[in-house]
Design a protein around this motif. Structure first.
Motif, PDB file in Angstrom:
ATOM      1  N   LYS A 184       0.849  -1.295  -0.001  1.00  0.00           N
ATOM      2  CA  LYS A 184      -0.128   0.101   0.108  1.00  0.00           C
ATOM      3  C   LYS A 184       0.791   1.227   0.043  1.00  0.00           C
ATOM      4  CE  LYS A 184      -4.156   1.894   1.752  1.00  0.00           C
ATOM      5  NZ  LYS A 184      -3.689   3.265   1.407  1.00  0.00           N
ATOM      6  N   ASP A 188       0.953   4.060  -2.760  1.00  0.00           N
ATOM      7  CA  ASP A 188       0.577   5.339  -2.467  1.00  0.00           C
ATOM      8  C   ASP A 188       1.697   6.190  -3.036  1.00  0.00           C
ATOM      9  OD1 ASP A 188      -1.570   4.908  -1.291  1.00  0.00           O
ATOM     10  OD2 ASP A 188      -0.782   4.733   0.688  1.00  0.00           O
ATOM     11  N   ASN A 191       1.167   6.276  -6.983  1.00  0.00           N
ATOM     12  CA  ASN A 191       0.004   7.138  -7.159  1.00  0.00           C
ATOM     13  C   ASN A 191       0.324   8.519  -6.892  1.00  0.00           C
ATOM     14  OD1 ASN A 191      -1.526   4.935  -7.870  1.00  0.00           O
ATOM     15  ND2 ASN A 191      -2.385   4.470  -5.882  1.00  0.00           N
ATOM     16  N   HIS A 212      -4.577  -1.190  -5.990  1.00  0.00           N
ATOM     17  CA  HIS A 212      -3.939   0.065  -5.642  1.00  0.00           C
ATOM     18  C   HIS A 212      -3.462   0.937  -6.648  1.00  0.00           C
ATOM     19  CE1 HIS A 212      -3.994  -1.717  -1.297  1.00  0.00           C
ATOM     20  NE2 HIS A 212      -3.523  -2.884  -1.772  1.00  0.00           N
TER      21      HIS A 212
END
Lengths: 251, 428
Positions: A184, A188, A191, A212
């Motif tokens: 994750k 992140d 992203n 994700h």
């Protein structure tokens, strides 16, 4: 952004064809994922694009924003905006992570004719980006990847990506060896880097990472070719039914 | 056994040309004794076991081969360190360029003065450790040094000395041939850091005898450079009493021939001896030889040898390292690693690691490797935009890092690191 046409590659050492005509077109700002069974040529594709030794291109082309990638040295490809996040990041004892990052950033700036970052400016930027990835000062000081856990190594890859600000990012099985929390965190980080001018090619075995990092297009690779492309639902199909149906459908 | 005729003739011919320096009775006796030992063993040839990989001829020939001066523009090493600097130019002491022969917790003399006088501890030490270090392996060039050394520095540390003593060996004459002999006595609980830098002469022979009393600490950091044609043979003989510490690091640049011998005798329990070295050589004229002999003759001794060599364009590196654990030296912890990084197919590394153990409760290990730049690491760096040559230099420094990590003082280590970076950058 990235235009791959009919790319054929074999191993340099033995007469073995790995890629048998790969076609792939990645538009700016999009995220593509490649899935496929072991030995389908996914990692080879990432290595050939980034310029690793040991492969011979026997046909086809790969262009990054109109520039011929295959003609360039690995460092030229990096300066042109290509980045590969390694499946197995390499440990380099005796070279501080910070020294490594600064050398890389400034080498790319120099290659592009930009001014090098001063030590102070660099430090400011790297600290801020490291913080987002939960990389502490101690990790920045340590030798590159030495004694890092699997998760730390992958976070370090994403930190490099964040510092180098590439246009075309390839993630080679970045989810391998990560637990859910680490994945994750890495996702992140990725992203946060998504933008209109930046594209991603995410190579993975599992659909989980794509929960994700949401892809625009999913490709299935088998036996050196992309045999099917579709939306995110294609990844779910693989997750539920494996590759057998897709492979059978093509055959 | 009588010496081979050829060896005897060669030794006589070499000694015919030099006379013993004058001095007090004890000094003359010590020198004559060394000369007698040398005559008995003869000067080395390539037929000798410990000279098989290194040709001693140019270290022995009567007239030192000339060596051009080389200035890389980097300035003197350790100039910014608060230290007692003692300068020798081509083996001749330069009082004007040197600090005073004094320091807190220190007694410092020139060997040339000491040998005229009666300083009992120096008298007892001169040639003594060298003599003992001749067994089981002969070191004729050390005896030659003891017999003919013209000068040197004699230091006794009686407290924990904060300022390092720095022996600066300058090279100004292209034909100089210098022989220096240094003595160090570290008293119980005292400590001293000794720095040695510079090429010193076209041909330089140094011999260092270090006697460390109980709980004494001796740190030695040396940089041999820079002139491409210089030659050097160095010997360090150290004896360690209980709970004492000896740590020596040598960085070698350039030079056509360097032979560094280090002979360590652990005589007191719980003593620690580390000897390390890094060298960088470029070209078929470069030949560097580390010959180390560590004897454990006490309980719970710890010894460590870490040697790294970077060789390119036909450069040659030699490592001969031995750990001898005597009977009764239980709980000895001995470690030895010698590694070379060959930057091309022409360069060569010759390693002879030896372990000889007569105690049954010890941990000793040794390893030796020869390798090229790691292609995977090289690709990793290049894929981040680091150009090929810069990446190779980074990985070369990475290879040397383990040896440099042996230097405890970070500021000194950083300064040597920057010299290495400069050396690599000049070749990029």
């Amino acid at each position: 952004m990235l235009e791959i046409k009919g790319l054929q590659v074999k191993l340099e050492e033995e007469d073995k064809q790995i890629l048998k005509g790969v076609d792939l077109s990645i538009a700016p700002g999009t995220v593509h994922a490649i899935m496929g069974p072991n030995g389908s040529g996914k990692s080879t594709l990432s290595y050939v694009l980034s310029g690793k030794d040991g492969y011979t291109v026997t046909g086809g082309s790969a262009m990054l924003e109109g520039a011929d990638l295959l003609e360039m040295e690995p460092e030229e490809r990096a300066a042109a905006g290509l980045f590969l996040a390694f499946q197995y990041p390499v440990e380099i004892p005796g070279v501080g992570n910070m020294t490594f990052l600064r050398t890389a950033v400034n080498a790319q700036r120099k290659a592009r004719g930009e001014e090098e970052l001063s030590a102070g400016d660099f430090l400011k930027v790297v600290r801020a980006k490291a913080k987002d990835l939960q990389i502490d000062a101690e990790m920045l000081k340590r030798p590159v990847n030495v004694g890092f856990s699997g998760g730390e190594k992958k976070r370090n890859e994403i930190l490099q990506m964040a510092m180098l600000e590439p246009k075309m990012c390839i993630l080679d099985e970045t989810d391998s060896g990560l637990d859910v929390d680490a994945m994750k965190l890495v996702a992140d980080g990725v992203n946060a880097l998504r933008s209109e001018g930046r594209s991603f090619l995410v190579i993975t075995h599992y659909q989980r990472l794509l929960d994700h990092i949401k892809p625009d297009i999913v490709h299935i690779m088998a036996d050196g070719r992309i045999i099917q492309s579709g939306g995110p639902e294609l990844a779910l199909e693989v997750e539920n039914n494996g590759y057998a149906d897709i492979l059978a459908g093509v055959a | 056994m009588a010496l081979a005729k050829l060896k005897e003739d060669a030794t006589l011919a070499r000694l015919a040309g030099i006379t013993l320096p004058e001095g007090a009775t004890w000094a003359t006796a010590a020198r004559s004794d060394a000369l007698a030992r040398l005559s008995a063993m003869g000067l080395p040839t390539r037929r000798d076991e410990y000279w098989r990989y290194t040709d001693p001829a140019s270290l022995i020939v009567a007239d030192a081969p000339p060596a051009a001066l080389f200035d890389n523009g980097e300035g003197p090493l350790f100039a910014g360190v608060d230290r007692i600097a003692l300068v020798f130019v081509d083996g001749v002491f330069d009082a004007a360029a040197s600090s005073d022969l004094a320091g807190e917790g220190l007694e410092i003399h020139r060997l040339a003065d000491v040998t005229q006088r009666d300083i009992h501890w120096a008298k007892d030490l001169y040639g003594t450790l060298e003599h003992r270090g001749q067994h089981p392996v002969e070191r004729p060039l050390a005896a030659l040094n003891t017999a003919f050394a013209s000068d040197g520095i004699v230091i006794r540390a009686t407290a924990q000395v904060s300022k390092p003593v720095h022996l600066v060996y300058l090279h100004q004459s292209t034909t100089s041939d210098a022989t220096l002999h240094n003595l160090v006595r570290v008293e119980a609980g005292a400590s001293l850091t000794l720095l040695e830098t510079g090429p010193g002469a076209a041909r330089l022979s140094t011999c260092l005898e270090v006697d460390i009393a109980e709980r004494g600490q001796f740190h030695h950091i040396r940089a041999q450079g820079n002139d491409h044609e210089r030659r050097a043979v160095t010997h360090c003989f150290a004896q360690l009493a209980a709970e004492s510490v000896f740590k020596s690091f040598t960085l070698t640049f350039n030079g056509v021939l360097t032979r560094n011998e280090c002979v360590i005798d652990i005589r007191g329990d719980d003593a620690v001896a580390h000897v390390a070295g890094a060298c960088v050589g470029d070209g078929a004229d470069f030949h560097h030889d580390d010959t180390v002999f560590v004897t454990h003759d006490a309980l719970r001794g710890e010894s460590r040898q870490v040697f790294k060599k970077v060789l390119r364009n036909g450069a040659v590196g030699v490592f001969q390292g031995k750990i001898l654990v005597k009977q009764g030296a239980q709980k000895t912890d001995g470690y030895q690693i010698s590694q070379s990084l060959l930057l091309d197919d022409d360069s060569q590394f010759l390693a002879k690691p030896e372990l000889e153990i007569y105690a049954d409760d010890v941990a000793c290990s040794h390893g030796s490797t020869t390798g090229a730049i790691d292609e995977t690491a090289l690709f990793y760096l290049r894929s981040r935009g680091v150009p090929m040559e810069v990446a190779r230099n980074l990985l070369t420094l990475s290879f040397l890092a383990e040896a440099l990590a042996e230097i405890e003082d970070q500021a000194l280590a950083d300064e040597l690191q920057s010299r290495l970076e400069g050396w690599l950058a000049r070749r990029t």
